[in-house]
Design an enzyme around this catalytic site. Structure first.
Site, mmCIF file in Angstrom:
data_model
loop_
_atom_site.group_PDB
_atom_site.id
_atom_site.type_symbol
_atom_site.label_atom_id
_atom_site.label_comp_id
_atom_site.label_asym_id
_atom_site.label_seq_id
_atom_site.Cartn_x
_atom_site.Cartn_y
_atom_site.Cartn_z
ATOM 1 N N LYS A 53 73.587 83.846 -1.577
ATOM 2 C CA LYS A 53 74.580 83.207 -0.796
ATOM 3 C C LYS A 53 76.046 84.157 -1.198
ATOM 4 O O LYS A 53 76.875 83.821 0.095
ATOM 5 C CB LYS A 53 74.657 81.834 -1.796
ATOM 6 C CG LYS A 53 73.634 81.056 -1.519
ATOM 7 C CD LYS A 53 73.419 79.841 -2.511
ATOM 8 C CE LYS A 53 71.909 79.022 -2.298
ATOM 9 N NZ LYS A 53 71.851 77.803 -3.111
ATOM 10 N N GLN A 97 73.930 76.025 -9.247
ATOM 11 C CA GLN A 97 72.714 76.414 -8.792
ATOM 12 C C GLN A 97 71.542 75.409 -9.640
ATOM 13 O O GLN A 97 71.614 75.458 -10.949
ATOM 14 C CB GLN A 97 72.360 78.009 -8.942
ATOM 15 C CG GLN A 97 71.123 78.443 -8.370
ATOM 16 C CD GLN A 97 70.763 78.279 -6.925
ATOM 17 O OE1 GLN A 97 71.747 78.596 -6.221
ATOM 18 N NE2 GLN A 97 69.762 77.979 -6.525
ATOM 19 N N ASP A 120 76.678 71.696 -1.584
ATOM 20 C CA ASP A 120 75.347 71.331 -1.475
ATOM 21 C C ASP A 120 75.151 69.951 -0.976
ATOM 22 O O ASP A 120 74.028 69.753 -0.462
ATOM 23 C CB ASP A 120 74.778 71.322 -2.978
ATOM 24 C CG ASP A 120 74.169 72.992 -3.235
ATOM 25 O OD1 ASP A 120 74.092 73.570 -2.209
ATOM 26 O OD2 ASP A 120 74.071 73.292 -4.413
#
Ligand code: NAD
Length: 306
Positions: A53, A97, A120
């Site tokens: 990412k 994460q 997210d």
């Protein structure tokens, strides 16, 4: 003959669009979006995902950093760090994460991220906006799946969709997205009775279970569209041979890396489909591309640019 839906191709297109827009904003405002990924404790796959990412963001002109925190950090300290990132005008996008080490209350941590920076799309406010079909930051994997189907000209409206998997990351938000697109949706999970019978009703079948090659031919209606979300690292040579026979590509992959990535759908089950997503190279690359798009969106919305 089934046709593969190449997520990679669409992911490249989305990333090129994001890059163009980042370049334009940089020229006009002298600013670029900033993304921070938080990694708590040590987890090899999480480290790989986050680095991908970070690298992708940097290649598009987005400033990206990884904040590594030790597993010994308390939930309160982690939340305090998130709150200071929420308050920082320097940061546009924050992601934690997952999975977090088991001592953390994941939902509480996600709720501590500002919804405006939640790239997210897992914050309850963003999930609520999805249910209300209002503009918001959408979870990346399900949003990528809808984009991919549209890219390949698939009609969603009126179709019977069966999703196997009810996680908050994939199955549940994807169900809401399909409903917003006027599909008829069934969600299956580990307690579903007669799974193959339910699955074989689907015009569009999505497997998001995390079970290598679980979906066999009898799960798939002739001509159905099959989306395979599963990413399973399989290192057992006997299992690889059982799934792929003597496929030389898979054998070579295993020989080079010691594992091969297997989806939830058995290769033979794909043969009954009209369109399918390969693993790797199908849904996977889109997740990161959609994250980049969300980061840009978060930047623009915080500045009331669109
Ligand atoms: P999860 O473990 O949170 O959820 C799995 C779901 O599958 C659960 O709802 C469970 O009830 C269901 N399930 C498991 N076994 C089943 C069975 N035998 N019968 C019926 N249902 C069953 O997983 P997740 O985070 O949603 O991820 C699912 C898969 O998708 C994993 O392989 C993961 O690596 C992959 N994934 C891929 C991407 C991507 O970018 N392509 C993103 C997220 C997750």
């Amino acid at each position: 003959m089934p046709q593969a839906m190449e997520g990679k191709t669409l992911a490249e297109k989305i990333k090129a669009e994001v890059k163009r827009e980042v370049d334009r904003i940089k020229q006009e405002l002298g600013e670029v979006p900033r993304l921070i990924g938080i990694l708590v404790g040590e987890n090899k796959s999480s480290e790989i995902y986050l680095r991908t990412k970070e690298r992708t963001a940097q290649s598009l002109g987005i400033i990206s950093k990884i904040l590594r925190l030790p597993e010994s950090i308390s939930q309160e300290e982690l939340i305090a760090r998130l709150q200071s990132l929420n308050d920082s005008p320097e940061i546009d996008g924050i992601l934690v994460q997952l999975p977090l080490p088991s001592k953390f209350q994941t939902n509480q941590v996600i709720e501590a991220i500002s919804p405006e920076k939640d790239v997210d799309g897992f914050h309850p406010l963003n999930l609520g906006r999805l249910l209300m079909n209002e503009i918001g930051l959408r979870p990346c994997t399900p949003a990528g799946i809808i984009e991919l189907l549209k890219f390949y000209g698939v009609t969603i409206e009126g179709q019977e969709v069966v999703i196997i998997g009810r996680s908050l990351i994939v199955g549940k938000p994807l169900a809401a997205m399909f409903i917003n697109e006027n599909a008829t949706v069934t969600i299956c999970h580990s307690r579903t009775k007669d799974l193959s019978k339910v699955a074989s009703r689907a015009d569009i079948l999505v497997a998001a279970m995390g079970r290598p090659a679980y979906i066999q031919s009898d799960f798939v209606k002739e001509g159905a569209i099959v989306v395979d979300v599963g990413i399973n690292y399989v290192s057992d040579a006997a299992l690889i041979e059982k799934i792929f026979g003597d496929d030389p590509k898979r054998r070579q992959d295993w020989q080079e890396k010691g594992y091969t990535i297997v989806g939830d759908v058995h290769p033979q089950a794909r043969e009954k489909s009209s369109l399918f997503t390969p693993v790797p190279g199908g849904v996977g690359p889109l997740t990161v591309a959609m994250l980049m798009r969300n980061t840009l969106l978060a930047f623009k919305r915080r500045r009331h640019l669109s």
